[in-house]
Design a protein around this motif. Structure first.
Motif, PDB file in Angstrom:
ATOM      1  N   ALA A  23       0.833  -1.197   0.000  1.00  0.00           N
ATOM      2  CA  ALA A  23       0.000   0.000   0.000  1.00  0.00           C
ATOM      3  C   ALA A  23       0.867   1.247   0.000  1.00  0.00           C
ATOM      4  O   ALA A  23       1.790   1.367   0.823  1.00  0.00           O
ATOM      5  CB  ALA A  23      -0.914  -0.009   1.216  1.00  0.00           C
ATOM      6  N   ALA A  24       0.556   2.161  -0.900  1.00  0.00           N
ATOM      7  CA  ALA A  24       1.288   3.420  -1.009  1.00  0.00           C
ATOM      8  C   ALA A  24       0.492   4.542  -0.345  1.00  0.00           C
ATOM      9  O   ALA A  24      -0.729   4.620  -0.507  1.00  0.00           O
ATOM     10  CB  ALA A  24       1.540   3.771  -2.467  1.00  0.00           C
ATOM     11  N   SER A  25       1.197   5.384   0.382  1.00  0.00           N
ATOM     12  CA  SER A  25       0.557   6.543   0.997  1.00  0.00           C
ATOM     13  C   SER A  25       1.528   7.709   0.973  1.00  0.00           C
ATOM     14  O   SER A  25       2.719   7.522   0.731  1.00  0.00           O
ATOM     15  CB  SER A  25       0.137   6.227   2.435  1.00  0.00           C
ATOM     16  N   GLY A  26       0.989   8.913   1.220  1.00  0.00           N
ATOM     17  CA  GLY A  26       1.860  10.078   1.242  1.00  0.00           C
ATOM     18  C   GLY A  26       1.381  11.127   0.268  1.00  0.00           C
ATOM     19  O   GLY A  26       0.208  11.190  -0.077  1.00  0.00           O
ATOM     20  N   SER A  27       2.314  11.949  -0.176  1.00  0.00           N
ATOM     21  CA  SER A  27       1.992  13.067  -1.042  1.00  0.00           C
ATOM     22  C   SER A  27       2.483  12.792  -2.456  1.00  0.00           C
ATOM     23  O   SER A  27       3.686  12.667  -2.681  1.00  0.00           O
ATOM     24  CB  SER A  27       2.652  14.335  -0.496  1.00  0.00           C
ATOM     25  N   PHE A  28       1.571  12.705  -3.386  1.00  0.00           N
ATOM     26  CA  PHE A  28       1.929  12.484  -4.781  1.00  0.00           C
ATOM     27  C   PHE A  28       0.744  12.873  -5.654  1.00  0.00           C
ATOM     28  O   PHE A  28      -0.398  12.907  -5.182  1.00  0.00           O
ATOM     29  CB  PHE A  28       2.318  11.016  -5.038  1.00  0.00           C
ATOM     30  N   PHE A  29       1.026  13.156  -6.929  1.00  0.00           N
ATOM     31  CA  PHE A  29      -0.045  13.485  -7.868  1.00  0.00           C
ATOM     32  C   PHE A  29      -0.713  12.224  -8.370  1.00  0.00           C
ATOM     33  O   PHE A  29      -1.938  12.159  -8.472  1.00  0.00           O
ATOM     34  CB  PHE A  29       0.515  14.298  -9.035  1.00  0.00           C
TER      35      PHE A  29
END
Length: 122
Positions: A23-29
């Motif tokens: 699972a990916a999380s954080g700040s990205f477009f």
């Protein structure tokens, strides 16, 4: 910045199955390509399977017909379903994600998970 959390590794007998999740999380477009690599002791890290943002998939020959990669874009999660596991599949499996920067969409970055051990043994 993107954080990746992997789960699903473990010990399984030959012929068994495991399902890995990342699972990916954080700040990205946006999340672009996602994939799984593996590294056996004393060997280099090699690509296992890859899936594009449009869900086109590719596999290394050694796992074709046994492994299935998929993704859930709503959850920013990539999966690897591993069936008919063999002892030679034993390795640390790493999740890979390419993400487009949240501020500058021209910039794309690669991120790696922490790795999860898969051991296939009787």
């Amino acid at each position: 910045q993107v954080q990746l959390v992997e789960s699903g590794g473990g010990l399984v007998q030959p012929g068994g199955s495991l399902r890995l999740s990342c699972a990916a999380s954080g700040s990205f477009f946006s999340i672009n390509a996602m994939g799984w690599y593996r590294q056996a002791p004393g060997k280099q890290r090699d690509l296992v399977a890859r899936i594009t943002s449009g869900s086109s998939t590719g596999y290394v020959d050694a796992v074709k017909g046994r492994f299935t990669i998929s993704r859930d874009n709503a959850k920013n999660t990539v999966y690897l379903q591993m069936d008919s596991l063999k002892p030679e599949d034993t390795a640390v499996y790493y999740c890979y994600v390419q993400a487009t920067d949240a501020v500058d969409s021209r910039r794309k970055y690669d991120y790696w998970g922490q790795g999860t051990q898969v051991t296939v043994s009787s």
